[in-house]
Design an enzyme around this catalytic site. Structure first.
Site, PDB file in Angstrom:
ATOM      1  N   VAL A   1      -3.542  20.161  -5.222  1.00 31.42           N
ATOM      2  CA  VAL A   1      -4.545  19.528  -5.413  1.00 31.42           C
ATOM      3  C   VAL A   1      -4.543  18.087  -6.646  1.00 31.42           C
ATOM      4  O   VAL A   1      -4.289  17.758  -5.938  1.00 31.42           O
ATOM      5  CB  VAL A   1      -5.834  20.571  -6.038  1.00 31.42           C
ATOM      6  CG1 VAL A   1      -7.332  20.212  -6.199  1.00 31.42           C
ATOM      7  CG2 VAL A   1      -6.388  21.683  -4.538  1.00 31.42           C
ATOM      8  N   ALA A   2      -4.560  19.197  -7.560  1.00 31.55           N
ATOM      9  CA  ALA A   2      -3.320  18.149  -8.465  1.00 31.55           C
ATOM     10  C   ALA A   2      -3.083  16.906  -8.248  1.00 31.55           C
ATOM     11  O   ALA A   2      -2.591  16.085  -8.874  1.00 31.55           O
ATOM     12  CB  ALA A   2      -3.412  18.707 -10.353  1.00 31.55           C
TER      13      ALA A   2
ATOM     14  N   ASP B   1       5.841 -21.060  17.642  1.00 30.58           N
ATOM     15  CA  ASP B   1       5.889 -21.839  18.554  1.00 30.58           C
ATOM     16  C   ASP B   1       5.350 -22.927  18.132  1.00 30.58           C
ATOM     17  O   ASP B   1       4.432 -23.228  17.180  1.00 30.58           O
ATOM     18  CB  ASP B   1       4.775 -21.224  19.887  1.00 30.58           C
ATOM     19  CG  ASP B   1       5.233 -21.746  21.389  1.00 30.58           C
ATOM     20  OD1 ASP B   1       6.019 -22.532  21.407  1.00 30.58           O
ATOM     21  OD2 ASP B   1       4.263 -22.021  21.832  1.00 30.58           O
TER      22      ASP B   1
ATOM     23  N   GLU C   1      -3.746  15.188 -14.544  1.00 26.38           N
ATOM     24  CA  GLU C   1      -4.371  16.513 -13.879  1.00 26.38           C
ATOM     25  C   GLU C   1      -2.739  17.237 -14.307  1.00 26.38           C
ATOM     26  O   GLU C   1      -2.434  18.740 -14.666  1.00 26.38           O
ATOM     27  CB  GLU C   1      -4.677  16.293 -12.987  1.00 26.38           C
ATOM     28  CG  GLU C   1      -6.262  15.551 -12.986  1.00 26.38           C
ATOM     29  CD  GLU C   1      -6.259  15.580 -11.345  1.00 26.38           C
ATOM     30  OE1 GLU C   1      -5.625  15.956 -10.542  1.00 26.38           O
ATOM     31  OE2 GLU C   1      -7.391  14.216 -11.049  1.00 26.38           O
TER      32      GLU C   1
ATOM     33  N   THR D   1     -14.738  11.209  -8.222  1.00 27.33           N
ATOM     34  CA  THR D   1     -14.620  10.656  -9.724  1.00 27.33           C
ATOM     35  C   THR D   1     -13.371   9.636  -9.386  1.00 27.33           C
ATOM     36  O   THR D   1     -13.708   8.629 -10.252  1.00 27.33           O
ATOM     37  CB  THR D   1     -14.016  11.518 -10.808  1.00 27.33           C
ATOM     38  OG1 THR D   1     -15.180  12.227 -11.361  1.00 27.33           O
ATOM     39  CG2 THR D   1     -13.934  10.738 -12.083  1.00 27.33           C
ATOM     40  N   ASP D   2     -12.340   9.546  -8.678  1.00 29.35           N
ATOM     41  CA  ASP D   2     -11.131   9.007  -9.013  1.00 29.35           C
ATOM     42  C   ASP D   2     -11.021   7.971  -7.743  1.00 29.35           C
ATOM     43  O   ASP D   2     -11.213   6.376  -7.701  1.00 29.35           O
ATOM     44  CB  ASP D   2      -9.679   8.990  -8.676  1.00 29.35           C
ATOM     45  CG  ASP D   2      -8.851  10.026  -9.947  1.00 29.35           C
ATOM     46  OD1 ASP D   2     -10.137   9.607 -10.966  1.00 29.35           O
ATOM     47  OD2 ASP D   2      -8.539  11.142 -10.130  1.00 29.35           O
TER      48      ASP D   2
END
Length: 829
Positions: free
Chosen positions: A286-287, A333, A632, A660-661
């Site tokens: 997860v980190a 063109d 993390e 948060t991120d």
């Protein structure tokens, strides 16, 4: 209205122009109804097979094909198997959100494209059982006889049986902007497409005259159908953004697996139970993964789509927005894109330009509308009328004061047209080589002038007048040079593209003289440059496809623009295909990634700037997210190596990654485009999304955050109160991430120099997220879920103050680097 003096009307002695076919009750060429039905069953319907528009389910499923989404789905599945349902739900929610955003945007684009569709020739007039009948163009079969007149769209490829002053506009097929004269006289079977004057083609428009033609091919057997077949030999090209993000995802996947394996091995070596090892592994996975990245990238592209829509560009594929930013070559063109698409009188040669334009208007059948711009009739005549109008000469007044007595219409064999008016004056226009032998005042200077005008890409018409009905002993008034002029904004756009390091390559069906003249006027060709590389004239669909492939083989990122069916294969082959929305054919629009609703080359340059801004925003946002992930990972890995408990649990890590991120990241991708983006060359095609400088920054800042949080965790004494230590570490990392977003806007300029108010959403999101973090503590269920029960109120203030440390270090380092750079410059001086 002034003009040549009126004189006594003369008797009309012209041969009346041939009338269009008017079938009576006698049999004429054509098929019987029964035979037509038999051929329809054998040959099939007269239709171009077009791509099937993606179904809503197809658009939705397409959102799940990226490696990052696959990685997230795998993490969610493992979480669910281990009964970590909160983690699984959170991961699933972000995947669904990303899919919905992408689906809504792309489905909306598909629906907009459907609105642009128009049938090529919905109905046709043919001879059946000796009578003229109107039927759906899809029912036209080989052997049918088409009846043609001005304004018709040709329903199939057909060989002319009769032609009376017939001309067609074949721009959609050949790129040639000038109407092509047609005649029933046979030409060589292997003649180039643009020179087959005895044939009319599916999808072209009759601009003047009448005719009768026998159908030789329908549907996919036509020239348009052959071009459609070329689409099968092309393939969609993966965009540079997709390639770069895939590389980043693979790097993250390898790093994630390596670290998970390392930590799991350490845990088992220390005698930890399987459940503890699995929990540690899930936490690290997860980190390592920036769960919010797919949604952030999708939203960044969607915002770009919205901004580009306001600038007249309809995006069909989200990734196409960024691809424009990395474009190094634009193959375009000419007609309607670089030019206005409308014939215009560019020059008048002769002693009396007023008399020349008066005679030009007096020898026209076209009519201008009330606005003096739009009208009906032959494009060449409309150009003459618009030029005459600038001198106050109106055809309507001329017709009232000097009504026509007789007309000898233009014919591709005689190459001239004349009108005798009630004042006894004969007005004639046509090719100079045809009129000169009939003029009493023929001069060598006229031939030289005509050659000079033609060498600059102008179409030259000679204008003469005489007395009486016979086209002899004429007075040559002068010459008119016409062309489809460049768009005024296209000149600036080509210059802006050149300044941005983007080469413009013109590919057109026009003659080499016309193409090169326009190319020089636009600035596509500069002194000393290879004309053959930048200008391609008389190009067929296969030529355009070959040219695009050639640039791609040289490592260039290629954008291709066009409006005709002959452009569609090249549009599909290019990294990004750009179709014209107004004049573009249905096949072309469906092969494109981007549709310009204003048919303007300048819009492409605007889109390139937008694409570069989007790429820059995505890259700095990716760096921002990965700094958090590296922090993390380093935090969790360091704690494992020294034998400490996990500083953060999976749910806390997911909260940081998803809320948060990700919320500040969404604001970072909204940063406005910087003015200097078009003042630098495009990125190299092989340049990675994250180079050494970015990875060095990610590792250094991530390590700084990890050390800060690890220090707080150790200070809080996890052996005595693990929940309190995790809560302090959690809040410190949250505040550090939020505040670091301010420094992430630029790697060289301070936050105050960038401008706090130039990205108000970022300010709002940081304030909102800080308040939201407090709400987690105030709500008992949330406090219990996230393990925040052990924190004291003053410790909230402490963690917030500590969160300022990383952003302060980053801002101070910018000042230090700037001073060093300035010092180095002074020493160099």
């Amino acid at each position: 209205m002034s003009g040549p003096p009126a004189s006594t009307p003369r008797e009309e002695s012209f041969r009346a122009p041939p009338a269009p076919p008017q079938p009576a009750n006698t049999l004429v060429p054509g098929l019987s109804g029964a035979e037509a039905a038999r051929r329809l069953a054998g040959h099939g319907r007269n239709e171009i097979q077009r791509e099937q528009t993606r179904s809503p389910w197809g658009v939705l499923l397409g959102q799940f094909r990226s490696p990052m989404i696959a990685l997230l789905l795998g993490a969610g599945a493992v979480s669910a198997l281990l009964a970590e349902y909160a983690d699984a739900v959170a991961i699933g929610a972000i995947v669904v959100l990303n899919a919905l955003i992408g689906f809504l945007q792309e489905y909306k684009a598909e629906q907009a494209l459907l609105a642009l569709r128009s049938m090529t020739a919905p109905r046709a007039r043919v001879m059946r059982d000796g009578y003229a009948v109107q039927l759906p163009s899809a029912e036209v079969v080989p052997g049918d006889v088409l009846l043609l007149e001005a304004g018709d769209v040709v329903a199939a490829d057909a060989r002319l049986l009769e032609a009376h002053a017939l001309a067609t506009n074949e721009a959609a097929l050949t790129g040639e902007s000038v109407p092509v004269d047609k005649a029933a006289r046979a030409v060589a079977a292997d003649a180039p497409l643009a020179q087959r004057s005895d044939t009319v083609f599916l999808g072209t428009a009759v601009t003047r005259g009448t005719g009768m033609a026998e159908v030789t091919a329908t549907g996919m057997g036509t020239e348009l159908g052959k071009i459609a077949h070329l689409l099968a030999s092309t393939s969609d090209t993966e965009t540079p953004l997709e390639q770069r993000l895939a590389k980043v995802t693979r790097t993250l996947l390898v790093a994630c697996l390596a670290i998970v394996v390392l930590v799991a091995a350490l845990g088992l070596w220390r005698g930890n139970g399987w459940m503890t090892v699995l929990l540690s592994s899930i936490s690290l996975a997860v980190a390592a993964v920036p769960e919010g990245l797919p949604a952030v990238v999708t939203i960044a592209l969607a915002l770009g789509v919205r901004r580009m829509a306001a600038r007249h560009a309809l995006v069909r594929r989200l990734q196409a927005v960024e691809t424009l930013g990395s474009t190094t070559v634009v193959c375009t063109d000419k007609t309607g894109t670089l030019t206005t698409g409308t014939m215009e009188v560019r020059e008048v040669w002769g002693d009396n330009s007023h008399a020349i334009l008066f005679a030009s208007a007096a020898c026209c059948d076209a009519s201008l509308g009330p606005d003096g711009k739009e009208g009906t009739g032959d494009p060449t005549e409309l150009a003459l009328l618009r030029a005459a109008l600038t001198r106050g000469i109106r055809r309507e007044e001329l017709e009232r004061e000097r009504p026509r007595v007789a007309v000898r219409p233009f014919d591709s064999e005689t190459k001239r047209m004349s009108i005798l008016r009630a004042d006894g004056v004969l007005y004639v226009k046509g090719a100079l080589e045809v009129l000169l032998p009939r003029c009493r005042s023929a001069t060598v200077s006229a031939s030289r002038a005509a050659h000079e005008l033609a060498s600059r890409g102008l179409r030259v018409l000679a204008i003469a007048r005489g007395e009486g009905p016979e086209e002899e002993n004429l007075e040559l008034l002068g010459l008119v040079g016409m062309a489809d002029p460049p768009r005024p904004e296209a000149v600036e756009a080509v210059a802006a593209a050149r300044a941005a390091g983007v080469r413009t390559v013109m590919i057109t069906g026009d003659s080499a003289e016309t193409a090169q003249a326009i190319g020089r006027e636009l600035g596509i060709i500069q002194p000393g440059e290879d004309v053959a590389e930048r200008i391609h004239a008389r190009a067929t669909a296969a030529d355009k496809l070959r040219i695009v492939r050639s640039w791609k083989e040289r490592g260039e990122v290629v954008a291709m623009t066009g409006d005709g069916v002959n452009d569609a294969p090249a549009l599909r082959e290019a990294h990004i295909g750009i179709a014209m929305g107004r004049t573009g054919t249905e096949v072309t629009r469906e092969a494109a990634d981007l549709v310009l609703t204003d048919d303007n080359f300048a819009t492409i340059v605007t889109a390139i700037r937008e694409g570069r801004a989007i790429y820059e925003n995505i890259r700095k946002t990716l760096v921002y997210l990965l700094v958090g992930n590296v922090g993390e990972l380093t935090l969790m890995l360091a704690a494992s190596l020294v034998g400490l408990p996990l500083p953060l649990v999976p749910l806390q890590l997911l909260w940081i990654n998803l809320v948060t991120d990700s919320l500040p990241a969404l604001a970072l991708v909204m940063d406005p485009a910087r003015a200097e983006l078009l003042a630098r060359p495009p990125r190299k095609p092989d340049e990675p999304m994250l180079g050494r400088a970015q990875w060095r920054y990610i590792l250094m800042v991530g390590t700084l955050e990890a050390l800060l949080v690890l220090g707080v965790f150790i200070w809080a004494d996890p052996a005595r109160d693990l929940e309190r230590a995790r809560a302090l570490a959690f809040c410190t990392l949250v505040f550090a991430e939020l505040l670091r977003a301010f420094a992430a806007r630029s790697t060289t300029r301070l936050y105050w120099e960038v401008g706090p108010l130039t990205n108000k959403p970022l300010l709002g999101i940081v304030v909102f997220s800080v308040v939201l973090q407090g709400v987690l503590y105030l709500l008992p269920p949330a406090r219990e879920l996230f393990g925040l029960g052990g924190m004291r109120p003053w410790e909230w203030g402490l963690t917030f103050a500590l969160g300022f440390l990383p952003v302060t270090v980053l801002e101070m380092s910018k000042r230090v680097r700037r001073r060093k750079a300035l010092h180095s410059q002074c020493e160099a001086c």
